[in-house]
Motif scaffolding. Structure first.
Motif, PDB file in Angstrom:
ATOM      1  N   UNK A 185       7.882 -10.383  -1.156  1.00 20.36           N
ATOM      2  CA  UNK A 185       8.951  -9.920  -0.973  1.00 20.36           C
ATOM      3  C   UNK A 185       9.429  -8.969  -1.945  1.00 20.36           C
ATOM      4  N   UNK A 186       9.779  -7.735  -1.721  1.00 19.92           N
ATOM      5  CA  UNK A 186      10.375  -6.743  -2.656  1.00 19.92           C
ATOM      6  C   UNK A 186      11.498  -5.899  -2.252  1.00 19.92           C
ATOM      7  N   UNK A 187      11.941  -4.839  -3.086  1.00 22.62           N
ATOM      8  CA  UNK A 187      13.174  -4.238  -2.737  1.00 22.62           C
ATOM      9  C   UNK A 187      12.763  -2.478  -2.798  1.00 22.62           C
ATOM     10  N   UNK A 188      13.309  -1.764  -1.916  1.00 21.46           N
ATOM     11  CA  UNK A 188      12.773  -0.477  -2.044  1.00 21.46           C
ATOM     12  C   UNK A 188      13.681   0.209  -3.237  1.00 21.46           C
ATOM     13  N   UNK A 189      13.082   0.922  -4.228  1.00 21.37           N
ATOM     14  CA  UNK A 189      13.476   1.530  -5.258  1.00 21.37           C
ATOM     15  C   UNK A 189      14.577   2.640  -5.112  1.00 21.37           C
ATOM     16  N   UNK A 190      14.329   3.183  -3.927  1.00 22.92           N
ATOM     17  CA  UNK A 190      15.564   4.444  -3.574  1.00 22.92           C
ATOM     18  C   UNK A 190      16.675   3.844  -2.761  1.00 22.92           C
ATOM     19  N   UNK A 191      16.598   2.845  -1.888  1.00 24.26           N
ATOM     20  CA  UNK A 191      17.608   2.601  -1.073  1.00 24.26           C
ATOM     21  C   UNK A 191      18.223   1.270  -1.451  1.00 24.26           C
ATOM     22  N   UNK A 192      17.472   0.483  -2.153  1.00 20.78           N
ATOM     23  CA  UNK A 192      17.683  -1.029  -2.601  1.00 20.78           C
ATOM     24  C   UNK A 192      17.654  -1.833  -1.501  1.00 20.78           C
ATOM     25  N   UNK A 193      17.069  -1.631  -0.083  1.00 21.15           N
ATOM     26  CA  UNK A 193      16.929  -2.541   0.829  1.00 21.15           C
ATOM     27  C   UNK A 193      15.510  -3.298   0.783  1.00 21.15           C
ATOM     28  N   UNK A 194      15.803  -4.721   1.000  1.00 19.56           N
ATOM     29  CA  UNK A 194      14.691  -5.532   0.766  1.00 19.56           C
ATOM     30  C   UNK A 194      13.545  -5.384   1.950  1.00 19.56           C
ATOM     31  N   UNK A 195      12.476  -5.640   1.732  1.00 21.96           N
ATOM     32  CA  UNK A 195      11.246  -5.507   2.695  1.00 21.96           C
ATOM     33  C   UNK A 195      10.342  -6.645   2.277  1.00 21.96           C
ATOM     34  N   UNK A 196       9.495  -7.001   3.298  1.00 23.75           N
ATOM     35  CA  UNK A 196       8.495  -7.969   2.832  1.00 23.75           C
ATOM     36  C   UNK A 196       7.048  -7.750   3.414  1.00 23.75           C
ATOM     37  N   UNK A 197       5.983  -8.175   3.312  1.00 24.29           N
ATOM     38  CA  UNK A 197       4.830  -8.046   3.883  1.00 24.29           C
ATOM     39  C   UNK A 197       3.817  -9.348   3.692  1.00 24.29           C
ATOM     40  N   UNK A 198       2.965  -9.562   4.630  1.00 22.24           N
ATOM     41  CA  UNK A 198       1.970 -10.681   4.636  1.00 22.24           C
ATOM     42  C   UNK A 198       0.768 -10.366   3.702  1.00 22.24           C
ATOM     43  N   UNK A 199       0.338 -11.356   2.945  1.00 21.45           N
ATOM     44  CA  UNK A 199      -0.813 -11.282   2.009  1.00 21.45           C
ATOM     45  C   UNK A 199      -1.784 -12.344   2.793  1.00 21.45           C
ATOM     46  N   UNK A 200      -2.933 -11.825   3.401  1.00 19.08           N
ATOM     47  CA  UNK A 200      -3.855 -12.789   3.899  1.00 19.08           C
ATOM     48  C   UNK A 200      -5.197 -12.802   3.430  1.00 19.08           C
ATOM     49  N   UNK A 201      -6.153 -12.069   4.098  1.00 20.15           N
ATOM     50  CA  UNK A 201      -7.508 -12.157   3.426  1.00 20.15           C
ATOM     51  C   UNK A 201      -7.526 -11.748   2.031  1.00 20.15           C
ATOM     52  N   UNK A 202      -6.708 -10.684   1.750  1.00 20.98           N
ATOM     53  CA  UNK A 202      -6.946  -9.977   0.403  1.00 20.98           C
ATOM     54  C   UNK A 202      -6.799 -11.031  -0.706  1.00 20.98           C
ATOM     55  N   UNK A 203      -6.184 -12.104  -0.375  1.00 17.13           N
ATOM     56  CA  UNK A 203      -6.128 -13.063  -1.465  1.00 17.13           C
ATOM     57  C   UNK A 203      -7.517 -13.508  -2.300  1.00 17.13           C
ATOM     58  N   UNK A 204      -8.528 -13.723  -1.220  1.00 12.53           N
ATOM     59  CA  UNK A 204      -9.891 -13.738  -1.872  1.00 12.53           C
ATOM     60  C   UNK A 204     -10.850 -12.760  -1.935  1.00 12.53           C
ATOM     61  N   UNK A 205     -10.577 -11.824  -0.978  1.00 15.74           N
ATOM     62  CA  UNK A 205     -11.433 -10.434  -0.900  1.00 15.74           C
ATOM     63  C   UNK A 205     -11.388  -9.631  -2.157  1.00 15.74           C
ATOM     64  N   UNK A 206     -10.218  -9.740  -2.624  1.00 10.37           N
ATOM     65  CA  UNK A 206      -9.985  -8.593  -3.957  1.00 10.37           C
ATOM     66  C   UNK A 206     -10.965  -9.188  -5.000  1.00 10.37           C
ATOM     67  N   UNK A 207     -10.910 -10.481  -5.600  1.00  9.06           N
ATOM     68  CA  UNK A 207     -11.956 -10.911  -6.663  1.00  9.06           C
ATOM     69  C   UNK A 207     -13.462 -11.023  -6.289  1.00  9.06           C
ATOM     70  N   UNK A 208     -13.603 -10.862  -4.711  1.00  9.03           N
ATOM     71  CA  UNK A 208     -14.996 -10.940  -4.408  1.00  9.03           C
ATOM     72  C   UNK A 208     -15.747  -9.718  -4.645  1.00  9.03           C
ATOM     73  N   UNK A 209     -15.188  -8.383  -5.009  1.00 11.72           N
ATOM     74  CA  UNK A 209     -15.912  -7.312  -5.410  1.00 11.72           C
ATOM     75  C   UNK A 209     -16.860  -7.401  -6.479  1.00 11.72           C
ATOM     76  N   UNK A 210     -16.350  -8.592  -7.443  1.00 13.53           N
ATOM     77  CA  UNK A 210     -17.345  -8.718  -8.653  1.00 13.53           C
ATOM     78  C   UNK A 210     -18.564  -9.368  -8.234  1.00 13.53           C
ATOM     79  N   UNK A 211     -18.602  -9.992  -7.272  1.00 13.88           N
ATOM     80  CA  UNK A 211     -19.662 -10.814  -6.784  1.00 13.88           C
ATOM     81  C   UNK A 211     -20.538 -10.135  -5.715  1.00 13.88           C
TER      82      UNK A 211
END
Length: 432
Positions: A272-298
């Protein structure tokens, strides 16, 4: 006796992504700020007005230059200024571990000393860090700035992996032989150190670093359509926060995919975050990125098709290229350093992969020599709670010893011999 030696030394670890700063004797740095400078270019871009008196025009241009010199920001403040205003230009003084913009670097140090640490540089000895394979000329520039601009009484420029090794000790006696795996934001180095001395010919660098993990997470979220919810100007920052908050290292990538598919509610997180220009809240899902990010080292080929050598293989090649009498000690003490090694279970995965490579070599050797039993090779990856600040902590410990002040280059030496004294910095035995 120099009164500066009775005061704690200032320890500044300048990294590509973040700079850690504080005083010697502390466990953690006082400040951890992004290594970025926001410069106000609007003064310099003003057209010179034609006037009857040339002196007035010169004075205007001079004042503009002075204002441009004074109006700059560093760290988070610089990033927020550049997002909210179009007149500030962001500059990264350090790229891939090397200083590329010395003017910006000098301004950065100025803010670090006077605005953050709030100390008089003439009253404290300084310990700065550098990445391995830094050119001697770079140390000369650093010495010139520190002695000429800030008038410091003493300076020591330490190699980051040696400090990380000093921070990674597990007993009362500091073990200064080992391999430092330093994964920073802009560079990844595997550096073997024997008795406090870097084995320069065996240093390995790879093109995958913390910034690449951030870019890969950003790319994955964009491909999944999450970019619709995230403001474009915040895209990279959100990817960085996701990396630091949610990512972990998995044991088996296929099993991890199955876990996420079977129980999405358990494994998918929400940012969850807040848009810097308008101050409106926004959100996004975090899925496969959780383990695929560090996988680039292996499995680096999932991100960069031009580079296919995983980090465990690079570590093994590094140790195998070192002198034969140091190899067992190097395998026994593989020390992690840098924020990008702080992923959950990263050290376990790395130890298992290196053990697998070493075990395969030992088995092949035994088969070659008619099942002659080889002495087993102990592989140990050292992980500790402060590995994110390992370099800074190592510098803090070293700068707390009396031997540190004797090893420093002093202002008197600089005035007598010049900046060339900074080309070499002796390894001293104060730790062990």
């Amino acid at each position: 006796m120099d009164p500066s030696t009775s005061r704690p030394a200032v320890v500044i670890d300048n990294g590509t992504g973040y700079t850690k700063m504080g005083f010697a004797g502390n466990v953690e740095p006082f400040f951890n700020v992004p290594t970025v400078v926001a410069l106000n270019d609007s003064f310099l871009s003003q057209p010179a007005r034609n006037s009857l008196k040339g002196s007035t025009s010169w004075l205007t241009q001079h004042s503009a230059g002075v204002m441009a010199d004074l109006d700059f920001h560093i760290g988070e403040d610089a990033m927020s200024k550049s997002r909210s205003s179009g007149i500030y230009n962001l500059t990264h003084p350090i790229k891939h571990g090397q200083v590329e913009n010395w003017d910006a670097m000098e301004r950065f140090w100025q803010q670090c000393i006077y605005n953050y640490l709030r100390c008089d540089p003439e009253d404290h000895y300084f310990l700065l860090t550098e990445s391995p394979l830094t050119a001697p000329e770079s140390r000369e520039y650093t010495g010139e700035i520190m002695f000429e601009t800030f008038n410091v009484p003493g300076l020591y420029i330490a190699v980051q992996p040696v400090l990380a090794l000093a921070a990674g000790y597990t007993t009362n006696k500091c073990e200064m032989t080992g391999v430092v795996v330093d994964v920073g934001d802009g560079a990844t180095h595997v550096v073997p150190v024997a008795e406090g001395y870097v084995i320069g010919s065996s240093i390995k660098s790879i093109s995958i670093s913390g910034k690449d993990v951030t870019f890969f997470i950003q790319q994955l979220m964009r491909e999944r359509g999450e970019h619709i919810n995230i403001p474009p100007e915040d895209s990279l920052e959100v990817a960085r926060k996701v990396k630091e908050t949610f990512c972990y290292t998995c044991a088996d990538i296929v099993k991890e995919f199955n876990k996420h598919d079977k129980e999405p509610a358990k494994y998918i997180k929400k940012w969850k975050g807040i848009k810097p220009k308008t101050g409106a809240p926004y959100s996004c899902d975090v899925g496969y990125e959780r383990f695929l990010g560090p996988e680039v080292f292996f499995n680096p080929e999932i991100y960069n098709k031009g580079f296919k050598t995983p980090l465990p293989s690079v570590i093994d090649k590094c140790i195998q290229s070192a002198p034969i009498d140091t190899r067992r000690a190097l395998y026994k003490n593989i020390v992690l350093s840098g924020g990008s090694t702080a992923f959950k279970d990263f050290h376990r995965r790395l130890q298992r992969e290196v053990k697998k490579i070493v075990g395969a070599r030992v088995n092949a050797s035994e088969a070659k020599f008619n099942n002659l039993k080889a002495q087993p090779v102990e592989v140990n990856v050292v992980s500790h709670p402060i590995q994110k600040h390992a370099v800074w902590f190592g510098g803090s410990v070293l700068a707390s010893t009396q031997e540190f002040f004797a090893a420093c280059h002093t202002k008197a030496e600089y005035e007598e011999y010049g900046a060339s004294i900074c080309r070499t910095n002796p390894v001293f035995k104060g730790m062990y």
